[in-house]
Scaffold this motif. Structure first.
Motif, short mmCIF file in Angstrom:
data_model
loop_
_atom_site.label_atom_id
_atom_site.label_comp_id
_atom_site.label_asym_id
_atom_site.label_seq_id
_atom_site.Cartn_x
_atom_site.Cartn_y
_atom_site.Cartn_z
N CYS A 289 3.27 1.97 3.11
CA CYS A 289 3.50 0.72 3.84
C CYS A 289 4.91 0.72 4.41
CB CYS A 289 3.30 -0.48 2.93
SG CYS A 289 3.72 -2.03 3.79
N CYS B 283 1.21 -0.21 10.38
CA CYS B 283 0.64 -0.47 9.05
C CYS B 283 -0.08 0.79 8.55
CB CYS B 283 -0.35 -1.64 9.16
SG CYS B 283 -1.56 -1.75 7.85
N CYS C 186 0.85 -1.20 0.00
CA CYS C 186 0.00 0.00 0.00
C CYS C 186 0.88 1.25 0.00
CB CYS C 186 -0.86 0.04 1.26
SG CYS C 186 -1.91 -1.37 1.49
S1 SF4 Z 1 1.17 -4.02 6.03
FE1 SF4 Z 1 -0.54 -2.61 5.93
S2 SF4 Z 1 0.24 -0.97 4.63
FE2 SF4 Z 1 1.57 -2.71 4.28
S3 SF4 Z 1 0.73 -3.79 2.50
FE3 SF4 Z 1 -0.13 -4.72 4.37
S4 SF4 Z 1 -2.07 -3.66 4.67
FE4 SF4 Z 1 -0.82 -2.41 3.29
#
Ligand code: SF4
Ligand code: TPP
Ligand code: SF4
Lengths: 620, 198
Positions: free
Chosen positions: A375, A550, A372
């Motif tokens: 991230c 996150c 994302c």
């Molecule tokens: S850890 Fe959180 S920010 Fe990273 S890819 Fe997974 S859902 Fe997305």
């Protein structure tokens, strides 16, 4: 969820399971997240207080099931939830508890994933019914999901045995109407009476008796499941029959109503015990029988064995003769074709249409799954890759083992970091093995926080105990990300979103005996890179905890920074940032990078890597 | 009584495809129809391709539409219309939002992205009837930037054979979506409806 009896609701299969737990007066619900089972505990956690139920996430499925056994022994009803891979983890305890008696009802809900919507393996949990000898129900829609849970608790208490309710992705995540039943008030019973001949497995004499009793308990359920969960519809003179279970039953109903074919049908809703009397009746009349079940030929083989015990000749169509596949999920078309093969009909194939459909689909570009925007794992992998390079290694000279979760997305371009993925926590054990095999260059395990708590702690102790020089990188985003953001011990709150003390992974690693530990912020590339460089050069086990929330959780809590900006004057259009970070908030307009102001989380990684200082941002 | 009406919604994560399926399913529920919804969750949060199958009527049993069996396709992104062609046939009416969402390899020139003409051409070859709507623009212009999904719903409701009634859809919008966004969503809905109104 708490509606009175007789309400009509459109529920997802997993919501229906949650409603079933409420109707069954369940006292405790516990699980570990795993697609497609997660929404049961999520739903229950929203209604726990009103329903007077205790709901919690466990650190793994074995612990969840052990808690469930304890609840039962303590005299209360417990629902334990997991995905199919979780059943492997819990199986050691399940197989043992199966031998003994229960006090309160104990039901295990397990959701399989034919078609691999969530990745991992297409494991068929029904096979576990044969291994554990436990009763298992198999559901086709939301109504059945709810009803199965309610009945499973009855069976469990009547026969003093854990009961498994098994679902699959399409049922667990599909929605269909449910008519609610009454919400029962179930009194707690006194806890177990001490009886080691029932509640331990310590003596072969007792164990043999327990084994015998378990077989009898499951067999005793045949009359109940034949009326409650299996339906035989057969008219005199019908020569063709279909046996179907799970989601395939619905496709069969579609096919029968579209083609109006005249066949006997047996809906199988119990995998163990099978409705042997109904099967015998069917086998006694039809000449051709089709078995429709996703994944393994579980029912098909049992039918063949039953046919062999009779003097009838019944042709059984299924997986073994190639009528249906055992890989992937089923759909209408597969089932339709199989039914027409059974009855001697011909499937109208419009090859021209199929070709046009295929041509149109081929136009769609691949959409791979990137991290994302914002991230933290993006920073962790960039820092790791930079450290490997700065120490003079090529990327293919340092093995990085991956683990389950969003962290594994580091295997994709542009990072290309992770080399493998096995199962929860395996990244660490595999690095130890690589070292024992003689791999000379450094080895790195990357693992998420939830996965570390689940099964990463024992191998960390192993690394310390053996003084094996492995680098354990815990990508701690303080949440169970991949499965949709369930709290874990690193989150600082529980399933009901109540604050609880955080459990620090660095303290666990320290207590495990690992001497070299560093905690860094993966948004600080320099600091993270230096930590990796030190660890990679260290000659004993070492660990780095890369801690940053996150991005999706941070966004929800409004903790992300203001979006970053590109200075169009300074941006040379080299697109180094897009190539290195592959951030979905980046857009390219007229050859230059632009940042989408709605989706950028202001992590500042792009500002740190732009060779021309054209990006401003990241001051969180 | 509705025998069978199959609506397929195809989108990119974050566009609101799942929300749209909830609005439609709840409207059908209010209307007393039998419903089956099939969804692949999980990839929705992260920009993956997302499909929702909404099947209405007495003869809907499975939660996935038989191949070639969609009556309507609501595509919130042009290439996502092409991706689900397996479910389309000569009876399918397709509403396509024209605003593309490019994957990164496409932006870097490493992968191709089809033109709108290529997509509509390929769907016409299947025999679909196509309605093109700039739902992203409608959402912007009606000051409902996150409601392109509801703009597409409005367009669907302008088709004469929509099985749902205007009243139940509006009631579902009220019941399904957060109250503070209701005004925005109703504006986007109206904008989408007018775009296809004859
Ligand atoms: S850890 Fe959180 S920010 Fe990273 S890819 Fe997974 S859902 Fe997305
Ligand atoms: C035995 C088992 N249980 C559950 C899962 C489902 N699952 C996939 S990833 C994941 C957890 C990921 O959380 P974390 O380790 O914190 O990494 P993140 O996704 O947050 O990066 C889980 C529980 C699984 N794959 N195997
Ligand atoms: S700051 Fe840069 S890397 Fe971070 S989310 Fe925004 S665009 Fe992506």
């Amino acid at each position: 969820m708490l509606d009175e009896e007789g309400s009509h609701k459109l529920l997802m299969g997993n919501e229906a399971v949650a409603r079933g737990a409420i109707e069954a007066g369940v006292h405790v619900a516990v699980g570990y997240p795993g697609t497609p089972s997660t929404e049961v505990i999520e739903t229950l956690s929203r209604y726990a207080e009103q329903a007077g139920m205790h709901v919690e996430w466990a650190v793994n499925e074995k612990v969840a099931f052990d808690i469930g056994a304890g609840v039962s022994y303590g005299g209360a009803r417990c629902l334990v939830t997991m995905k199919s891979a979780g059943l492997n983890v819990a199986s050691d305890s399940i197989v043992s508890v199966a031998y003994g008696d229960l006090v309160g009802g104990l039901v295990i809900y397990v959701a399989d994933d034919p078609g691999l919507h969530a990745g991992m393996e297409e494991e068929d949990s029904r096979v576990f019914a044969a291994l554990s000898l436990l009763p298992m129900l198999d559901v086709s829609d939301s109504q059945e999901s709810k009803d199965a849970v309610v009945k499973a608790f009855e069976y469990s208490e009547q026969h003093s045995v854990p009961v498994i309710v098994r679902s699959t992705s399409r049922v667990a995540h599909g929605k269909s109407p449910v008519e609610t039943g009454p919400i029962q008030k179930v009194p707690r019973k006194p806890h177990l009476a001490r009886d080691i001949s029932v509640f331990t497995r310590a003596s072969p004499v007792w164990c043999k008796q327990q084994h015998t009793r378990l077989i009898e308990k499951t067999k005793a359920l045949v009359p109940s499941v034949e009326t409650d969960f299996n339906r035989l519809k057969m008219k005199k003179g019908q020569r063709h029959g279909v046996v179907a279970s799970g989601v395939s039953w619905n496709y069969l109903m579609d096919a029968l109503s579209r083609h109006g074919v005249d066949v006997a049908t047996l809906k199988i809703g119990s995998v163990n015990p099978l409705p042997v009397n109904q099967l015998r009746e069917l086998i006694g009349q039809v000449d051709r029988l089709l078995a429709v079940e996703e994944l393994e030929p579980y029912i098909e083989l049992r039918i063949k064995a039953m046919v062999a015990d009779t003097d009838r000749k019944v042709k059984v169509l299924g997986k073994q003769d190639g009528t249906l596949p055992s890989v992937g999920e089923y759909d209408y078309d597969l089932v339709e074709e199989a039914v027409l093969k059974l009855t001697g009909g011909e499937k109208r194939c419009d090859d021209e249409l199929a070709a046009r459909q295929a041509e149109a689909s081929s136009l769609a570009p691949r959409r791979s799954l990137p991290f994302c925007p914002g991230c933290p794992h993006r920073g962790s992998y960039i820092a790791l890759n930079q450290a490997i390079k700065e120490l003079g290694y090529k990327q293919d000279e340092v093995i990085v083992t991956g683990d389950i979760g969003c962290t594994i997305l580091g295997m994709h371009p542009p990072f290309n970091s992770c080399w493998n993925e096995v199962s929860m926590g395996a990244s660490i054990g595999v690095t130890i093995g690589l070292k024992q095999a003689g791999v000379e260059n450094p080895v790195v395990a990357t693992i998420g926080d939830s996965t570390f708590f689940h099964a990463g702690m024992p191998p960390a102790v192993n690394a310390a105990w053996g003084d094996t020089p492995v680098v354990i990188a815990v990508l701690d985003n303080e949440i169970t990300g991949m499965t949709g953001h369930q709290p874990n011990p690193a989150s600082g709150y529980n399933a009901l979103r109540k604050p609880v003390p955080r459990i620090k992974i660095e303290e666990i690693l320290g207590a495990a005996g690992i001497k070299k530990i560093k905690v860094v912020d993966p948004f600080d590339l320099e600091e993270s890179k230096e930590a990796f460089k030190e660890a990679l050069q260290h000659d004993g086990p070492s660990a780095i905890v890369l801690r940053r929330m996150c991005a999706l959780v941070a966004r929800r809590q409004r903790l992300t920074g203001p979006p970053s900006h590109v200075d169009g004057e300074k941006c040379t259009g080299c697109l180094h940032c897009v190539r290195t970070l592959s951030c979905p908030a980046m857009e390219i307009r007229e050859g230059k990078m632009e940042i989408n102001q709605n989706t950028c989380e202001g992590c500042g990684l792009c500002a740190q890597i732009c060779p021309f200082q054209a990006i401003e941002g990241g001051d969180q | 009584m509705v025998k069978e009406h199959n609506i397929l919604i195809s989108s990119v994560g974050g566009q609101g495809g799942i929300t749209l399926s909830r609005v439609i399913a709840n409207a059908a529920m209010i209307q007393g129809l039998n419903i089956r919804v099939g969804e692949t969750l999980g990839m929705a949060q992260r920009g993956g391709a997302v499909q929702s199958h909404v099947r209405l009527g007495e003869d809907a049993h499975g939660s996935i539409i038989p191949s070639g069996g969609a009556d309507v396709l609501l595509a919130l992104e042009p290439s996502e219309a092409a991706r689900v062609s397996k479910y389309l046939g000569s009876q399918t009416r397709v509403i396509i939002n024209t605003a593309p969402t490019y994957p990164i390899p496409v932006m870097l020139g490493q992968a191709a992205y089809p033109s709108l003409d290529e997509i509509t051409g390929a769907l016409e070859a299947i025999g679909c009837e196509i309605f093109v709507v700039d739902a992203s623009r409608i959402a912007r212009e009606t000051e409902a930037p996150r409601s392109l999904n509801i703009a597409v719903l409005g367009a669907y409701m302008a088709l004469s054979e929509a099985v749902l009634t205007e009243d139940t859809v509006k009631e579902s919008l009220r019941k399904t979506l957060p109250a503070r966004y209701l005004e925005q969503n109703l504006r986007a809905y109206e904008g989408g409806r007018q775009a296809l109104a004859i």
